[in-house]
Design an enzyme around this catalytic site. Sequence first.
Site, PDB file in Angstrom:
ATOM      1  CB  CYS A  87     -12.894  -8.536  23.020  1.00 49.87           C
ATOM      2  SG  CYS A  87     -11.807  -9.057  22.741  1.00 49.87           S
ATOM      3  CD  GLN A 288      -5.400 -18.250   8.566  1.00 46.26           C
ATOM      4  OE1 GLN A 288      -6.689 -16.970   9.329  1.00 46.26           O
ATOM      5  NE2 GLN A 288      -6.073 -18.483   6.816  1.00 46.26           N
ATOM      6  CE1 TYR A 317     -10.531 -14.104  -2.968  1.00 43.98           C
ATOM      7  CE2 TYR A 317     -10.726 -16.634  -4.231  1.00 43.98           C
ATOM      8  CZ  TYR A 317     -10.909 -15.267  -3.921  1.00 43.98           C
ATOM      9  OH  TYR A 317     -12.500 -14.772  -4.806  1.00 43.98           O
ATOM     10  CB  CYS A 413     -12.713 -15.246   7.936  1.00 40.22           C
ATOM     11  SG  CYS A 413     -12.398 -13.958   6.890  1.00 40.22           S
TER      12      CYS A 413
END
Length: 458
Positions: A87, A288, A317, A413
């Site tokens: 993170c 996902q 994709y 992304c």
Amino acid sequence: MRSVKIPIEKNKEYEINIDNLGSNGEGIGRIDGFAVFVEGALPGERVFTKIVKVAKSYAYGKLLHIIQKSPDRVEPKCPYFKYCGGCQLQHLAYEEQLNYKTQLVKDALERIGNLDHVKVLQTIGMDEPWKYRNKAQFPVGLIKDRLALGFYAPRSHNLINIDLCPIQHDIINRVTELVRRFIQTYHIPVYQESTHTGIIRHVVTRVGFRSNQLMVILVTNGELPRKKEFVSIIREGLPAVTSIIQNYQAERTNVVLGRKNQTLWGSDYIMDAIGDLKFKISPLSFYQINPIQTETLYNKTLEYADLTGRETVIDAYCGIGTISLFLARKAARIYGVEVIPQAIEDAKENARINGIENAEFLTGESEAVIPRLSKLGVKADVVVVDPPRKGCDERLLQTIVDMSPKRMVYVSCNPATLARDLKYMAEHGYQVDEVQPVDMFPQTAHVETVVLMSRKDK
Ligand SMILES: C[S@@+](CC[C@H](N)C(=O)[O-])C[C@H]1O[C@@H](n2cnc3c(N)ncnc32)[C@H](O)[C@@H]1O
């Protein structure tokens, strides 16, 4: 040529104001106009920093002390936040994380895509931005001869031992505890990158949020001793487990999973659901990682595709066919293209499970398969692309331009490659109508974006 004088020196300490956040969540301040990146610092803060690296046009500083705190600074939930590379934004209030992501996308579109006047909507966030991950990949190794299982420190392969990760589903934390017990009880050698020796390299866990099914994958360098005992420990500790897999990865590589799997117990896959569709997920297939936000993302994709039931759609994709099947019920025909053969097997099976008959799935690279489809006379009305971080191959974009669909929906992304590809499309007859960032990865600097483009008719 006149050389530009760099106004700072390595190892010296400076007091600076932070006025921005970079694409990896680092604070950015300036000393006489020279950019300094300070990890852990936030906009609006005044900090003391020690310069650790000086490059031609920027420098990196270590955060020593915060002189004036930002009102948006919050206490990170995770005790490992400072050391772990997973993170980057736990110290920033969630509302501000969303503002940051919106700006990140805007900046990329302007700077890389020359797309200044595009409508970028506010990032859609989560009500509860914790425990959202359905998949974890923890490296296993040694720190000073002691077992370590967790994450790598930022930009390194130095392992950080972690007991609990607050962005993972709770059950994933329990899996790591059991794998630790197995390794310690039976003295199984763990992998050492420097010598390419030892057996256990990674533990990968996948959990279906809606189905509650659980897959545990042990990635090994060669054969695993004590397989039966491993299965017993996992099954006794986690009665809900549905699939225990050994994956073989014997190469010297950063790629976590090898191609070969052996099911040690239970099923070869897990099931999960998004909306009212069910999906079969195999160990190597992409799915996902934030199932709650995925539904938001796919609904937006469906809205942007604006289907009436008469359209031919291409989903490039396509992974295990999730977007394809979401759209299939509103389209005449859909073609999904994906490079991983096992994912295409899953996609076909998923169409069958959900009673969808107007979807066809093809294995291969989108940039090779879709030009072939085009040559065979397939003309798409709508094209959806959802590429990996490196974005679309230019050959695919060229084929889409030649095919001339009315609309293109781009799911991305990575704002940088998104901006590059949108620029190409904007230069070849398409306009960007709307951009919607979705926070699939709370507490990190990553952002998912869905974009609607339409053909500019002459
Ligand atoms: C970001 S994922 C999207 C998958 C799917 N749309 C979803 O939402 O689950 C990207 C997918 O592209 C696949 N892929 C990577 N390179 C590819 C290529 N050149 N052609 C086709 N598929 C590719 C990956 O295996 C992965 O399944």
